[in-house]
Design a protein around this motif. Structure first.
Motif, PDB file in Angstrom:
ATOM      1  N   VAL A  74       0.836  -1.206   0.000  1.00  0.00           N
ATOM      2  CA  VAL A  74       0.000   0.000   0.000  1.00  0.00           C
ATOM      3  C   VAL A  74       0.871   1.257   0.000  1.00  0.00           C
ATOM      4  O   VAL A  74       0.617   2.210  -0.756  1.00  0.00           O
ATOM      5  N   ALA A  75       1.915   1.276   0.832  1.00  0.00           N
ATOM      6  CA  ALA A  75       2.785   2.455   0.931  1.00  0.00           C
ATOM      7  C   ALA A  75       3.505   2.722  -0.391  1.00  0.00           C
ATOM      8  O   ALA A  75       3.595   3.873  -0.845  1.00  0.00           O
ATOM      9  N   SER A  76       4.028   1.674  -1.033  1.00  0.00           N
ATOM     10  CA  SER A  76       4.717   1.860  -2.312  1.00  0.00           C
ATOM     11  C   SER A  76       3.742   2.300  -3.400  1.00  0.00           C
ATOM     12  O   SER A  76       4.100   3.113  -4.269  1.00  0.00           O
ATOM     13  N   SER A  77       2.510   1.787  -3.351  1.00  0.00           N
ATOM     14  CA  SER A  77       1.489   2.211  -4.323  1.00  0.00           C
ATOM     15  C   SER A  77       1.171   3.691  -4.153  1.00  0.00           C
ATOM     16  O   SER A  77       1.030   4.427  -5.138  1.00  0.00           O
ATOM     17  N   MET A  78       1.076   4.135  -2.892  1.00  0.00           N
ATOM     18  CA  MET A  78       0.841   5.556  -2.626  1.00  0.00           C
ATOM     19  C   MET A  78       2.035   6.393  -3.093  1.00  0.00           C
ATOM     20  O   MET A  78       1.856   7.503  -3.614  1.00  0.00           O
ATOM     21  N   GLY A  79       3.234   5.851  -2.922  1.00  0.00           N
ATOM     22  CA  GLY A  79       4.427   6.558  -3.364  1.00  0.00           C
ATOM     23  C   GLY A  79       4.455   6.728  -4.875  1.00  0.00           C
ATOM     24  O   GLY A  79       4.810   7.801  -5.392  1.00  0.00           O
ATOM     25  N   ILE A  80       4.085   5.666  -5.598  1.00  0.00           N
ATOM     26  CA  ILE A  80       4.025   5.741  -7.059  1.00  0.00           C
ATOM     27  C   ILE A  80       3.028   6.799  -7.502  1.00  0.00           C
ATOM     28  O   ILE A  80       3.307   7.626  -8.376  1.00  0.00           O
ATOM     29  N   SER A  81       1.838   6.788  -6.873  1.00  0.00           N
ATOM     30  CA  SER A  81       0.793   7.753  -7.223  1.00  0.00           C
ATOM     31  C   SER A  81       1.224   9.185  -6.907  1.00  0.00           C
ATOM     32  O   SER A  81       1.022  10.102  -7.715  1.00  0.00           O
TER      33      SER A  81
ATOM     34  N   PRO B 243      -4.236  -9.328  -7.077  1.00  0.00           N
ATOM     35  CA  PRO B 243      -4.773  -8.439  -6.036  1.00  0.00           C
ATOM     36  C   PRO B 243      -3.819  -7.291  -5.695  1.00  0.00           C
ATOM     37  O   PRO B 243      -4.251  -6.165  -5.457  1.00  0.00           O
ATOM     38  N   SER B 244      -2.514  -7.571  -5.663  1.00  0.00           N
ATOM     39  CA  SER B 244      -1.538  -6.521  -5.376  1.00  0.00           C
ATOM     40  C   SER B 244      -1.540  -5.469  -6.472  1.00  0.00           C
ATOM     41  O   SER B 244      -1.457  -4.261  -6.204  1.00  0.00           O
ATOM     42  N   LEU B 245      -1.660  -5.910  -7.732  1.00  0.00           N
ATOM     43  CA  LEU B 245      -1.741  -4.975  -8.852  1.00  0.00           C
ATOM     44  C   LEU B 245      -3.032  -4.167  -8.787  1.00  0.00           C
ATOM     45  O   LEU B 245      -3.054  -2.979  -9.143  1.00  0.00           O
ATOM     46  N   SER B 246      -4.100  -4.787  -8.317  1.00  0.00           N
ATOM     47  CA  SER B 246      -5.372  -4.072  -8.145  1.00  0.00           C
ATOM     48  C   SER B 246      -5.232  -2.958  -7.108  1.00  0.00           C
ATOM     49  O   SER B 246      -5.746  -1.852  -7.294  1.00  0.00           O
ATOM     50  N   ILE B 247      -4.528  -3.252  -6.010  1.00  0.00           N
ATOM     51  CA  ILE B 247      -4.279  -2.223  -4.993  1.00  0.00           C
ATOM     52  C   ILE B 247      -3.513  -1.059  -5.610  1.00  0.00           C
ATOM     53  O   ILE B 247      -3.866   0.116  -5.436  1.00  0.00           O
ATOM     54  N   ALA B 248      -2.459  -1.374  -6.369  1.00  0.00           N
ATOM     55  CA  ALA B 248      -1.617  -0.331  -6.971  1.00  0.00           C
ATOM     56  C   ALA B 248      -2.396   0.526  -7.963  1.00  0.00           C
ATOM     57  O   ALA B 248      -2.284   1.757  -7.954  1.00  0.00           O
ATOM     58  N   THR B 249      -3.216  -0.098  -8.813  1.00  0.00           N
ATOM     59  CA  THR B 249      -3.947   0.665  -9.824  1.00  0.00           C
ATOM     60  C   THR B 249      -5.039   1.520  -9.208  1.00  0.00           C
ATOM     61  O   THR B 249      -5.247   2.667  -9.623  1.00  0.00           O
ATOM     62  N   ASN B 250      -5.727   0.991  -8.204  1.00  0.00           N
ATOM     63  CA  ASN B 250      -6.771   1.783  -7.549  1.00  0.00           C
ATOM     64  C   ASN B 250      -6.184   2.978  -6.805  1.00  0.00           C
ATOM     65  O   ASN B 250      -6.729   4.084  -6.860  1.00  0.00           O
TER      66      ASN B 250
END
Length: 586
Positions: A467-474, A523-530
């Motif tokens: 989740v943290a890395s996905s937020m960082g990417i966004s 599911p991990s990719l879904s978290i990142a895209t959302n």
């Protein structure tokens, strides 16, 4: 007080149209106030446990359904669900958002925006499908999150998306009036009543409220009859869409596609975050699980099948528009109508308006149907009064819950302008889809009482990193869209966290019938895209989300936490112990 009723004696049948205190405040049925306070103090000592307590599948699919007193009728099959998918998703969004985003953000590459948002939506569809098959409950995401992440998370996410659904219904109803005036060839606000109220609330719209009431009346009469009507309306709408695609390609000019990426990749993803909401509504199918004859077969076909077809349709419509007109010439308000006028088909604007009107009608119909079931399951848990959980014995539908949704939406639609409602569009949908992906990973890798504590700790660490890395990417995309250095940190963290979950954790649960493939990667990719799409929304959406969440927290801690079905049963157990002790003393 010891009950005088024999345990095997059935409860007397009570009328549906009743209005008693017990139906609104069931948690107050105790012998005395002192005993109530003692019971409450006992549960407060375990506040932390209560806050993060989790339900189980048997409670969600069997015990809680008894709160409705009558069963919903199992009358739907996969064919019904596919058409419900079309009815819930294909509305005015494709007709309005396509031109707007092609002109302002994506250009001719708007088709790629639909591919990106469709891919993200499909990842969420996979997660919903596994839960709907494994936990076939009318509660949808609320029930699934209760099972895997607990009451607190379920309530916050469900409350937000439910509020957005009510606002969304009101917005669609206001848009319905606007498209209806187009069919009548009249000015946009000619059917609204002008008043001296504040700007944004001064145009009263009785037609919008009336459309919501009619949709609710149909939904309350019979689920199967609603399905028949949805078939007809969706078939007509699909015919219009096929006409738009065929006529668009017949007048196509490939030179209009140049330049294909006028705003670059950033524009494509900005548009993807907006057009994502054209896919919204597929979660409605999950709430119909209790009325599906064979959930393990019908729901996967209905959900995955309808969304696959819808993604293809959206991409073809977007491409046909881009080939009919250069992106700089596309009208942001009535893109398809104006495009057909430019190629000499002026009469086609009425066809487009009719198709959009039909689409909005089915969106309202299926939305009312699903939201009523959502409310029903929340009421079964006693977070709101259980009166709203009652299912009518003859119609087999939750009339009280549907009335609550309809009344709220109709009042908002009557007073509030479409521009005001549009500004309330929030991150709730993307947030709940992200939470569903997290819940899916928790479901696969954690089983209470079986999973070792060490494995649970690893799971939590990996989830936090994902989740943290996905937020960082966004965040880096939003701040430095042309940069690359930040991705050398955030993307590897996401990849390694997902890889670590795959290598160092053993799946504790295998789906019985249908499951998400490539776990934990999808599911991990879904978290990142959302999360990525959430970061592309305006800050106003996050302000509304935060304000809504604060209000819901106040309600939950002062009422919901102490009134839930689980808490009431804890109190009843405590009361039984008190009664038993008193009888032993006597």
């Amino acid at each position: 007080m010891v009950s005088t009723r024999d345990n095997n004696e059935p409860e007397p049948q009570r009328g549906y149209w009743r209005w008693s205190k017990q139906d609104f405040l069931p948690e107050e049925s105790f012998q005395s106030w002192n005993n109530y306070l003692v019971a409450l103090s006992q549960t407060q000592l375990r506040f932390k446990d209560r806050l993060f307590s989790r339900s189980d599948e048997a409670t969600e699919t069997q015990e809680l359904t008894k709160q409705s007193e009558n069963d919903m009728k199992r009358c739907l099959n996969w064919w019904d669900l596919i058409w419900f998918g079309f009815g819930a998703v294909i509305g005015a969004g494709i007709f309005v958002l396509t031109g707007q985003e092609a002109h302002d953000h994506a250009g001719s590459a708007i088709v790629l925006s639909y591919v990106a948002s469709g891919f993200s939506a499909m990842l969420s569809v996979f997660c919903y499908t596994e839960f709907a098959v494994e936990v076939p409950s009318a509660g949808g995401s609320f029930a699934y999150l209760r099972v895997e992440l607990g009451d607190f998370v379920a309530f916050i996410t469900a409350a937000n998306i439910l509020l957005e659904s009510i606002i969304g219904n009101a917005a669609v109803a206001r848009a319905w009036t606007s498209y209806f005036t187009t069919l009548l060839n009249r000015p946009n606000d000619s059917l609204r009543i002008r008043t001296n109220l504040t700007e944004g609330y001064n145009l009263l719209d009785p037609i919008a409220s009336g459309v919501l009431v009619i949709a609710a009346a149909i939904a309350m009469i019979s689920t199967k009859k609603t399905s028949y009507l949805n078939w007809i309306a969706s078939a007509i709408n699909t015919t219009v869409i096929i006409f738009v695609i065929v006529a668009g390609f017949a007048h196509a000019d490939t030179s209009n596609l140049k330049p294909f990426l006028p705003y670059g990749a950033k524009g494509v993803f900005q548009a993807a975050a907006i057009v994502y909401f054209a896919y919204g509504g597929f979660d409605s199918i999950a709430t119909l699980a209790e009325e599906t004859k064979n959930p393990s077969r019908d729901i996967p076909i209905g959900l995955v099948g309808s969304m696959s077809l819808i993604t293809v349709i959206y991409c073809l419509m977007a491409l046909s528009l881009s080939m009919m007109q250069k992106y700089t010439d596309i009208d942001t308000g009535a893109a398809f109508s104006v495009a057909f006028q430019k190629v000499g088909m002026k009469w086609a604007k009425y066809v487009v308006a009719f198709g959009a009107l039909k689409g909005m009608t089915t969106v309202l119909l299926v939305g009312t149907l699903s939201q009523g079931r959502y409310i029903t399951h929340i009421a079964r848990c006693h977070i709101i009064p259980p009166w709203f959980a009652l299912v009518h014995p003859k119609t087999g539908t939750p009339i009280n819950a549907t009335l609550l949704i309809t009344t709220s939406g109709a009042i908002i639609a009557f007073f509030t302008g479409l521009d005001v409602l549009a500004s309330l569009l929030s991150v709730s949908t993307l947030f709940v889809f992200m939470m569903m992906s997290i819940a899916l990973l928790v479901r696969r890798y954690y089983v209470s009482g079986i999973t070792p504590r060490e494995s649970l700790l690893k799971l939590v660490i990996f989830l936090v990193l994902i989740v943290a890395s996905s937020m960082g990417i966004s965040a880096y995309w939003g701040l430095r869209s042309n940069g690359w250095f930040g991705y050398t940190v955030t993307v590897p963290v996401w990849f390694l966290a997902t890889l670590g979950m795959s290598l160092f954790l053993t799946q504790q649960r295998v789906p019985r019938v249908w499951g998400v493939p490539l776990v934990p990667w999808l599911p991990s990719l879904s978290i990142a895209t959302n999360v990525f799409l959430m970061g592309s929304l305006e800050y106003k959406s996050f302000i509304r989300f935060g304000a809504c969440t604060v209000i819901m927290l106040i309600y939950y801690f002062f009422f919901g936490l102490h009134a839930t079905y689980d808490m009431a049963h804890q109190r009843k157990k405590f009361q039984s112990k008190v009664d038993y002790a008193e009888s032993e003393t006597i």
